[in-house]
Design an enzyme around this catalytic site. Structure first.
Site, PDB file in Angstrom:
ATOM      1  N   ILE A  42      68.084 -22.764 -10.615  1.00 52.93           N
ATOM      2  CA  ILE A  42      69.028 -22.934  -9.515  1.00 52.93           C
ATOM      3  C   ILE A  42      69.843 -24.214  -9.667  1.00 52.93           C
ATOM      4  O   ILE A  42      70.916 -24.361  -9.071  1.00 52.93           O
ATOM      5  CB  ILE A  42      68.265 -22.929  -8.165  1.00 52.93           C
ATOM      6  CG1 ILE A  42      69.223 -22.643  -7.008  1.00 52.93           C
ATOM      7  CG2 ILE A  42      67.497 -24.240  -7.969  1.00 52.93           C
ATOM      8  CD1 ILE A  42      68.509 -22.309  -5.706  1.00 52.93           C
ATOM      9  N   LYS A  43      69.354 -25.149 -10.459  1.00 50.96           N
ATOM     10  CA  LYS A  43      70.030 -26.439 -10.627  1.00 50.96           C
ATOM     11  C   LYS A  43      71.383 -26.313 -11.333  1.00 50.96           C
ATOM     12  O   LYS A  43      72.202 -27.232 -11.269  1.00 50.96           O
ATOM     13  CB  LYS A  43      69.133 -27.399 -11.409  1.00 50.96           C
ATOM     14  CG  LYS A  43      67.829 -27.756 -10.719  1.00 50.96           C
ATOM     15  CD  LYS A  43      68.033 -28.584  -9.479  1.00 50.96           C
ATOM     16  CE  LYS A  43      66.709 -29.104  -8.923  1.00 50.96           C
ATOM     17  NZ  LYS A  43      66.902 -29.978  -7.759  1.00 50.96           N
TER      18      LYS A  43
END
Length: 451
Positions: A42-43
């Site tokens: 998700i980063k």
């Protein structure tokens, strides 16, 4: 239609219903599986956003160097952006992060500096301090500082929140996310609560982090801080990305429970997720009593299990920390009460070996020379040879030597040992902490599995 570069694949990740691992939760449980991003986490969302904002503000110039303190995933997202946009990268991480994460960052061209974990943030050796110092010392560089850079939460307000709202058709009632930098949970929660203020936002923390107590009391208590094994969430300070007003509850999970749940998700749902995904779902399990059948819960599965093949998905690593409740070679040996290993030397006679088998009622004997394993004898093998040539009983053991037994680690799981015992290998050996050999036969394995 083609895409112009890898960065255009970030976002629009699937929302997948959990059918087995969440069967005891009285609600519909959906996983926002963000390992479908190109950097497998998700980063990627906030990494790209931080770079774009820095470029717009003139803080990141062509040919510059991106510097960041990262547990690995943010670094991967920044590295992808750097590859496309032509920047250099220096990432500072801690020695508790998996080797896989470090190797992946190096593979995409980043320089990686590893710092000690168990130091305070203000310590000059901490990865926070080192990253900040490098940002000040290296010309034409920018320290991204994902903790206090509000572009972090802005990315999730603009992408993660809207995606979840649309994918659930506005039916989401609960949002569950591990708490680290604060960007994912705060940015997503801000968007969702604008759409529906009644949506509950639950933050999952780890024991050893001060965030939970800060949420409940407003107090930064360093006595709460102690080393923990979980990766990617929990903090020993409060990042500026947090807006605690949009979070309704904090719950802490243990290192063990998060790791065990990650393995369950992989086995039961086919979703090969990272440590924080297991912890996220475990946190939901601890709060499930307040849920109803009409609730729709979204859990964030942050990254991919490939980051943790040497840790969470490694039986040895799990057993060494007491996270995996399986019987091992050591357990079988200890259960026998210190039984002595019977061995023979190559210059002993076959008759002497047969007498030992009769005396101790055993079928397998290791053959050792000067303390080293050189072969074995089996009751079945000796029977066939002596039946064909009775005079062999006076011959030396070396003349009827069979191949040596496999030697494994003393903590090898029983299930693994069972795969090594067959017609060719009647037993398995291992050395204990003192360097002494011990033996396990198929009967030991059968007995241990039926107790």
């Amino acid at each position: 239609m083609w895409l112009n570069n890898i960065l255009e694949t970030i976002g629009n990740t699937p929302l997948i219903k959990l059918n087995k691992v969440a069967k005891d939760i009285p609600a519909t449980v959906l996983a926002k599986v963000d390992y479908f991003n190109p950097g497998n986490s998700i980063k990627d969302r906030m990494a790209l956003k931080m770079v774009e904002v820095a470029e717009k503000e003139g803080k990141l110039k062509p040919g510059g160097t991106i510097i960041e303190g990262t547990s690995g995933n943010t670094g991967m997202g920044l590295a992808l952006a750097a590859c496309v946009k032509g920047y250099k990268c220096i990432f500072v991480t801690t020695d508790k992060q998996s080797k896989e994460k470090v190797d992946i960052l190096k593979a995409v061209g980043a320089e990686v500096i590893v710092c000690p974990t168990n130091v305070m943030p203000e310590d000059p050796r901490s990865y926070y301090s080192v990253a900040k110092r490098l940002g000040q010392e290296i010309p034409n560089s920018m320290y991204m500082n994902q903790y206090d850079n509000l572009a972090n939460r802005q990315a999730h307000y603009e992408t993660t929140g809207p995606e979840i709202w649309e994918q659930t058709e506005g039916k989401i009632t609960h949002f569950v996310c591990t708490a680290g930098t604060g960007g994912t949970i705060t940015g997503t929660a801000m968007y969702l609560k604008e759409k529906n203020p009644n949506i509950k936002v639950w933050a999952v923390d780890v024991y050893g982090s001060l965030l939970t107590k800060y949420f409940k009391t407003g107090e930064i208590d360093m006595n709460e801080v102690h080393p923990y094994i979980s990766e990617g969430f929990g903090e020993d300070f409060v990042p500026q990305n947090y807006d605690m007003s949009v979070i309704d509850e904090f719950v802490q999970v243990t290192d063990k429970d998060g790791a065990v749940m990650a393995r369950r998700i992989a086995k039961e749902e086919g979703l090969f997720c990272g440590y924080s995904a297991g912890s996220c779902l475990q946190g939901l399990m601890q709060l499930k009593a307040t849920l109803t059948k009409d609730d729709v819960v979204v859990c964030v599965f942050h990254d991919h299990g490939s980051r943790y093949v040497g840790k969470v998905y490694n039986d040895q690593w799990m057993m060494e920390r007491g996270f995996l409740d399986v019987k091992t070679f050591k357990d079988i040996v200890n259960g026998r009460g210190g039984q002595k290993l019977i061995t023979v030397a190559p210059d002993h006679t076959v008759a002497a070996a047969v007498e030992l088998m009769k005396k101790y009622d055993i079928e397998q004997i290791p053959v050792l020379k000067d303390g080293e394993l050189i072969g074995s004898l089996s009751e079945g093998g000796l029977f066939q040879k002596i039946f064909s040539n009775p005079e062999l009983k006076d011959a030396s053991v070396s003349s009827v030597l069979e191949h040596a037994y496999p030697v494994v680690d003393f903590l090898t799981p029983v299930e693994k040992i069972g795969t090594l015992i067959n017609k060719e290998n009647g037993a398995v050996l291992a050395k204990d902490e003192k360097g002494d050999y011990h033996i396990i036969t198929k009967y030991d394995v059968i007995q241990s599995l039926t107790k």
